[in-house]
Write a protein that holds these residues in place. Structure first.
Motif, PDB file in Angstrom:
ATOM      1  N   ARG A  15      65.948  60.546  44.101  1.00  0.00           N
ATOM      2  CA  ARG A  15      66.735  60.870  45.302  1.00  0.00           C
ATOM      3  C   ARG A  15      66.749  59.716  46.305  1.00  0.00           C
ATOM      4  O   ARG A  15      67.795  59.293  46.788  1.00  0.00           O
ATOM      5  CB  ARG A  15      66.167  62.116  45.972  1.00  0.00           C
ATOM      6  CG  ARG A  15      66.306  63.359  45.124  1.00  0.00           C
ATOM      7  CD  ARG A  15      65.689  64.567  45.775  1.00  0.00           C
ATOM      8  NE  ARG A  15      64.281  64.384  46.087  1.00  0.00           N
ATOM      9  CZ  ARG A  15      63.530  65.253  46.770  1.00  0.00           C
ATOM     10  NH1 ARG A  15      64.085  66.366  47.209  1.00  0.00           N
ATOM     11  NH2 ARG A  15      62.266  65.026  47.001  1.00  0.00           N
ATOM     12  N   LEU A  16      65.565  59.158  46.597  1.00  0.00           N
ATOM     13  CA  LEU A  16      65.509  58.089  47.599  1.00  0.00           C
ATOM     14  C   LEU A  16      66.010  56.759  47.056  1.00  0.00           C
ATOM     15  O   LEU A  16      66.660  55.988  47.761  1.00  0.00           O
ATOM     16  CB  LEU A  16      64.080  57.953  48.136  1.00  0.00           C
ATOM     17  CG  LEU A  16      63.885  58.581  49.497  1.00  0.00           C
ATOM     18  CD1 LEU A  16      64.497  57.728  50.581  1.00  0.00           C
ATOM     19  CD2 LEU A  16      64.475  59.980  49.586  1.00  0.00           C
ATOM     20  N   GLU A  40      63.326  55.411  33.146  1.00  0.00           N
ATOM     21  CA  GLU A  40      64.502  55.744  32.324  1.00  0.00           C
ATOM     22  C   GLU A  40      65.755  55.178  32.995  1.00  0.00           C
ATOM     23  O   GLU A  40      65.805  55.065  34.222  1.00  0.00           O
ATOM     24  CB  GLU A  40      64.636  57.264  32.107  1.00  0.00           C
ATOM     25  CG  GLU A  40      65.180  58.044  33.280  1.00  0.00           C
ATOM     26  CD  GLU A  40      64.098  58.667  34.159  1.00  0.00           C
ATOM     27  OE1 GLU A  40      63.066  59.107  33.635  1.00  0.00           O
ATOM     28  OE2 GLU A  40      64.301  58.705  35.380  1.00  0.00           O
ATOM     29  N   SER A  78      54.976  58.920  44.866  1.00  0.00           N
ATOM     30  CA  SER A  78      53.985  58.375  45.804  1.00  0.00           C
ATOM     31  C   SER A  78      52.722  57.831  45.131  1.00  0.00           C
ATOM     32  O   SER A  78      52.124  56.869  45.621  1.00  0.00           O
ATOM     33  CB  SER A  78      53.602  59.457  46.812  1.00  0.00           C
ATOM     34  OG  SER A  78      54.769  60.018  47.376  1.00  0.00           O
ATOM     35  N   HIS A  81      52.830  54.010  44.521  1.00  0.00           N
ATOM     36  CA  HIS A  81      53.182  53.045  45.575  1.00  0.00           C
ATOM     37  C   HIS A  81      52.186  51.892  45.698  1.00  0.00           C
ATOM     38  O   HIS A  81      52.580  50.728  45.733  1.00  0.00           O
ATOM     39  CB  HIS A  81      53.291  53.750  46.944  1.00  0.00           C
ATOM     40  CG  HIS A  81      54.474  54.672  47.047  1.00  0.00           C
ATOM     41  ND1 HIS A  81      54.718  55.438  48.159  1.00  0.00           N
ATOM     42  CD2 HIS A  81      55.492  54.959  46.192  1.00  0.00           C
ATOM     43  CE1 HIS A  81      55.821  56.157  47.979  1.00  0.00           C
ATOM     44  NE2 HIS A  81      56.294  55.881  46.790  1.00  0.00           N
ATOM     45  N   GLN A  84      52.128  49.333  42.781  1.00  0.00           N
ATOM     46  CA  GLN A  84      53.380  48.555  42.723  1.00  0.00           C
ATOM     47  C   GLN A  84      53.500  47.610  43.922  1.00  0.00           C
ATOM     48  O   GLN A  84      53.950  46.469  43.785  1.00  0.00           O
ATOM     49  CB  GLN A  84      54.574  49.515  42.624  1.00  0.00           C
ATOM     50  CG  GLN A  84      54.608  50.208  41.274  1.00  0.00           C
ATOM     51  CD  GLN A  84      55.652  51.309  41.160  1.00  0.00           C
ATOM     52  OE1 GLN A  84      56.089  51.863  42.174  1.00  0.00           O
ATOM     53  NE2 GLN A  84      56.029  51.649  39.942  1.00  0.00           N
ATOM     54  N   GLU A  98      58.652  53.409  50.403  1.00  0.00           N
ATOM     55  CA  GLU A  98      58.820  54.782  50.912  1.00  0.00           C
ATOM     56  C   GLU A  98      57.474  55.389  51.309  1.00  0.00           C
ATOM     57  O   GLU A  98      56.429  54.965  50.853  1.00  0.00           O
ATOM     58  CB  GLU A  98      59.493  55.661  49.834  1.00  0.00           C
ATOM     59  CG  GLU A  98      60.995  55.762  49.991  1.00  0.00           C
ATOM     60  CD  GLU A  98      61.413  56.186  51.405  1.00  0.00           C
ATOM     61  OE1 GLU A  98      60.677  56.936  52.070  1.00  0.00           O
ATOM     62  OE2 GLU A  98      62.487  55.749  51.846  1.00  0.00           O
ATOM     63  N   LYS A  99      57.527  56.378  52.173  1.00  0.00           N
ATOM     64  CA  LYS A  99      56.338  57.113  52.586  1.00  0.00           C
ATOM     65  C   LYS A  99      55.889  58.067  51.487  1.00  0.00           C
ATOM     66  O   LYS A  99      56.717  58.455  50.674  1.00  0.00           O
ATOM     67  CB  LYS A  99      56.574  57.889  53.875  1.00  0.00           C
ATOM     68  CG  LYS A  99      57.778  58.814  53.949  1.00  0.00           C
ATOM     69  CD  LYS A  99      58.095  59.866  52.986  1.00  0.00           C
ATOM     70  CE  LYS A  99      57.245  61.027  52.727  1.00  0.00           C
ATOM     71  NZ  LYS A  99      57.851  62.040  51.812  1.00  0.00           N
ATOM     72  N   TYR A 295      68.712  56.153  57.437  1.00  0.00           N
ATOM     73  CA  TYR A 295      68.394  55.457  56.176  1.00  0.00           C
ATOM     74  C   TYR A 295      69.058  54.075  56.134  1.00  0.00           C
ATOM     75  O   TYR A 295      68.502  53.137  55.574  1.00  0.00           O
ATOM     76  CB  TYR A 295      68.835  56.286  54.964  1.00  0.00           C
ATOM     77  CG  TYR A 295      67.976  57.513  54.705  1.00  0.00           C
ATOM     78  CD1 TYR A 295      66.613  57.396  54.457  1.00  0.00           C
ATOM     79  CD2 TYR A 295      68.530  58.785  54.718  1.00  0.00           C
ATOM     80  CE1 TYR A 295      65.817  58.515  54.226  1.00  0.00           C
ATOM     81  CE2 TYR A 295      67.744  59.914  54.489  1.00  0.00           C
ATOM     82  CZ  TYR A 295      66.396  59.775  54.245  1.00  0.00           C
ATOM     83  OH  TYR A 295      65.617  60.881  54.031  1.00  0.00           O
TER      84      TYR A 295
HETATM   85  P1  NAI Z   1      62.468  61.829  42.556  1.00  0.00           P
HETATM   86  O1  NAI Z   1      61.617  62.693  41.705  1.00  0.00           O
HETATM   87  O2  NAI Z   1      63.840  62.272  42.936  1.00  0.00           O
HETATM   88  O3  NAI Z   1      62.602  60.402  41.875  1.00  0.00           O
HETATM   89  C1  NAI Z   1      61.536  59.648  41.444  1.00  0.00           C
HETATM   90  C2  NAI Z   1      62.070  58.667  40.416  1.00  0.00           C
HETATM   91  O4  NAI Z   1      61.033  57.769  40.088  1.00  0.00           O
HETATM   92  C3  NAI Z   1      62.522  59.340  39.121  1.00  0.00           C
HETATM   93  O5  NAI Z   1      63.823  58.878  38.823  1.00  0.00           O
HETATM   94  C4  NAI Z   1      61.514  58.856  38.080  1.00  0.00           C
HETATM   95  O6  NAI Z   1      62.108  58.587  36.827  1.00  0.00           O
HETATM   96  C5  NAI Z   1      61.067  57.541  38.686  1.00  0.00           C
HETATM   97  N1  NAI Z   1      59.711  57.139  38.274  1.00  0.00           N
HETATM   98  C6  NAI Z   1      58.754  57.841  37.654  1.00  0.00           C
HETATM   99  N2  NAI Z   1      57.651  57.069  37.476  1.00  0.00           N
HETATM  100  C7  NAI Z   1      57.958  55.866  38.012  1.00  0.00           C
HETATM  101  C8  NAI Z   1      57.257  54.654  38.132  1.00  0.00           C
HETATM  102  N3  NAI Z   1      55.998  54.507  37.670  1.00  0.00           N
HETATM  103  N4  NAI Z   1      57.861  53.622  38.743  1.00  0.00           N
HETATM  104  C9  NAI Z   1      59.123  53.730  39.216  1.00  0.00           C
HETATM  105  N5  NAI Z   1      59.834  54.851  39.111  1.00  0.00           N
HETATM  106  C10 NAI Z   1      59.260  55.906  38.518  1.00  0.00           C
HETATM  107  O7  NAI Z   1      61.609  61.483  43.860  1.00  0.00           O
HETATM  108  P2  NAI Z   1      62.139  61.089  45.323  1.00  0.00           P
HETATM  109  O8  NAI Z   1      62.417  62.318  46.076  1.00  0.00           O
HETATM  110  O9  NAI Z   1      63.173  60.036  45.221  1.00  0.00           O
HETATM  111  O10 NAI Z   1      60.792  60.477  45.948  1.00  0.00           O
HETATM  112  C11 NAI Z   1      60.437  59.138  45.728  1.00  0.00           C
HETATM  113  C12 NAI Z   1      59.593  58.674  46.898  1.00  0.00           C
HETATM  114  O11 NAI Z   1      60.369  58.803  48.076  1.00  0.00           O
HETATM  115  C13 NAI Z   1      58.324  59.509  47.124  1.00  0.00           C
HETATM  116  O12 NAI Z   1      57.278  58.646  47.479  1.00  0.00           O
HETATM  117  C14 NAI Z   1      58.667  60.421  48.294  1.00  0.00           C
HETATM  118  O13 NAI Z   1      57.545  60.715  49.102  1.00  0.00           O
HETATM  119  C15 NAI Z   1      59.668  59.577  49.059  1.00  0.00           C
HETATM  120  N6  NAI Z   1      60.646  60.396  49.790  1.00  0.00           N
HETATM  121  C16 NAI Z   1      60.977  60.003  51.047  1.00  0.00           C
HETATM  122  C17 NAI Z   1      61.862  60.748  51.791  1.00  0.00           C
HETATM  123  C18 NAI Z   1      62.260  60.294  53.155  1.00  0.00           C
HETATM  124  O14 NAI Z   1      62.950  61.032  53.837  1.00  0.00           O
HETATM  125  N7  NAI Z   1      61.901  59.120  53.594  1.00  0.00           N
HETATM  126  C19 NAI Z   1      62.467  61.997  51.266  1.00  0.00           C
HETATM  127  C20 NAI Z   1      62.087  62.276  49.891  1.00  0.00           C
HETATM  128  C21 NAI Z   1      61.216  61.499  49.195  1.00  0.00           C
END
Ligand code: NAI
Length: 342
Positions: A15-16, A40, A78, A81, A84, A98-99, A295
């Motif tokens: 999503r992010l 993927e 998270s 993070h 990486q 990201e947080k 954003y």
């Molecule tokens: P998500 O589940 O939608 O996406 C995560 C992606 O990371 C997936 O496509 C997955 O295939 C991939 N992934 C899995 N293992 C990985 C790895 N080792 N290295 C790189 N990619 C990998 O999760 P979302 O919601 O995008 O969250 C990602 C981060 O963003 C989290 O840390 C979350 O806390 C943060 N976040 C921040 C928000 C904000 O408003 N600032 C809102 C939602 C999430």
């Protein structure tokens, strides 16, 4: 030192990752996404404009050594993070992450030491609410004394019920850290930003849930916290995952000379619909909708700070201090105890 910084590598395309990719490709004319690391391959069909093909890497070391980018934006789950971040900083990349910065204090302390010891290292955390126009306006009012001295800050962060399934999928696949690390961290960061103070005590509770899946995932549907800052300011948090009317993020700042409310009704826009049923004010339905401008502004701030050789606007230390509070809240909720912070 100034950098040219236009080629960005994205880590994680969920999503992010998609939001930040869209910002870089479609909203910032001088920037582009030139490499993606993801376990993927994800179709880039979420982009609305024509775009170049972007190389995908499934190996992080190959991605980092590809020389295809000048900086990195980390949007992985998270728990990845810190590792990486550390590898990227070791190779000299400026990083936006990201947080939350990580899920445990030790891993963040290790990264902090590395960043402190690396000349010109640059790490900025994604705390987009600080870049929302309404929050910036409120901050200006607070900083110029318009409501006197702050005494209390009330915060609501409740995700929309229509994203419950998305969240349950996310929590099944990854450790979010719990509701205070995953969601409350935004409010904790905002309180630190508004007050320029750190926390002294937290006392948190889990509230009853209508969705049984939460307890089996070690997650909470709704939680609350009562917090105190070192100078005596009080704060409360109400965090949830199941708001039926939409994405409800609200902050109330109470001062000795007035009150400021941000998002008390989480309107989608300025439209009110008057019909036989009464007056309807449509609500924001997602974080991407509510914080669309924020954003973009946070990524602009990242690029500008790196280009101008400025200090990071939201540092590893900010991430560490907020994380300590979020972990204390999580522990307080589990143990049912008031926790004092050092
Ligand atoms: P998500 O589940 O939608 O996406 C995560 C992606 O990371 C997936 O496509 C997955 O295939 C991939 N992934 C899995 N293992 C990985 C790895 N080792 N290295 C790189 N990619 C990998 O999760 P979302 O919601 O995008 O969250 C990602 C981060 O963003 C989290 O840390 C979350 O806390 C943060 N976040 C921040 C928000 C904000 O408003 N600032 C809102 C939602 C999430």
């Amino acid at each position: 030192m100034t950098h040219t910084l236009t080629r960005i590598g994205i880590v994680g395309l969920g999503r992010l990752g998609k939001i930040h990719t869209q910002t870089l490709v479609e909203k910032l004319p001088n920037a582009s996404v030139t490499a993606i690391f993801s376990p993927e391959e994800v179709a880039l069909d979420f982009l609305t404009l024509e775009h170049e093909t972007v190389p995908f890497f499934s190996d992080y070391e190959e991605f980092l050594s590809s020389s295809l980018m000048d900086a990195i934006v980390i949007c992985s789950p998270s728990s990845y993070h810190c590792q990486q971040l550390s590898e990227a900083v070791a190779l000299g990349y400026p990083v936006f992450c990201e947080k939350p910065i990580g899920l445990n204090i030790d891993e963040v302390l290790t990264v902090k030491k590395q960043v402190d010891d690396t000349p010109n290292a640059f790490v900025m955390l994604g705390m987009m609410r600080r870049y929302d126009p309404s929050y910036r306006y409120a901050k200006e009012l607070v900083d110029t004394g318009q409501i006197g001295e702050l005494t209390y800050i009330r915060n609501y962060s409740i995700d929309p019920a229509n994203q419950l399934t998305d969240f349950i999928r996310f929590a099944k696949n990854h450790n979010s850290g719990g509701i205070f690390l995953d969601m409350g961290i935004h409010d904790i960061d905002l309180i630190r930003w508004f007050t320029q103070q750190e926390f002294s005590r937290v006392w948190c509770h889990e509230l009853p849930s209508s969705v049984p899946t939460f307890s089996s995932l070690n997650e909470s549907e709704t939680a609350m916290g009562s917090l105190t800052l070192k100078n005596g300011i009080g704060a409360s948090l109400l965090l949830g995952r199941n708001s039926v009317h939409g994405y409800h993020v609200e902050t109330e700042l109470i001062g000795t000379n007035g009150i400021i409310r941000i998002g008390s009704v989480p309107e989608k826009n300025l439209v009110s619909v008057f019909t036989l049923n009464g007056v309807l004010r449509p609500c924001s339905q997602s974080f991407s909708e509510r914080f669309e401008i924020a954003y973009v502004e946070e990524i602009k701030a990242f690029i500008q700070a790196v280009q101008q050789g400025e200090a990071s606007p939201i540092s590893v230390e900010d991430g560490l201090n907020s994380l300590k509070v979020a972990i204390a809240c999580q522990r307080s909720m589990k143990k049912g105890q008031l926790i004092t912070l050092n």
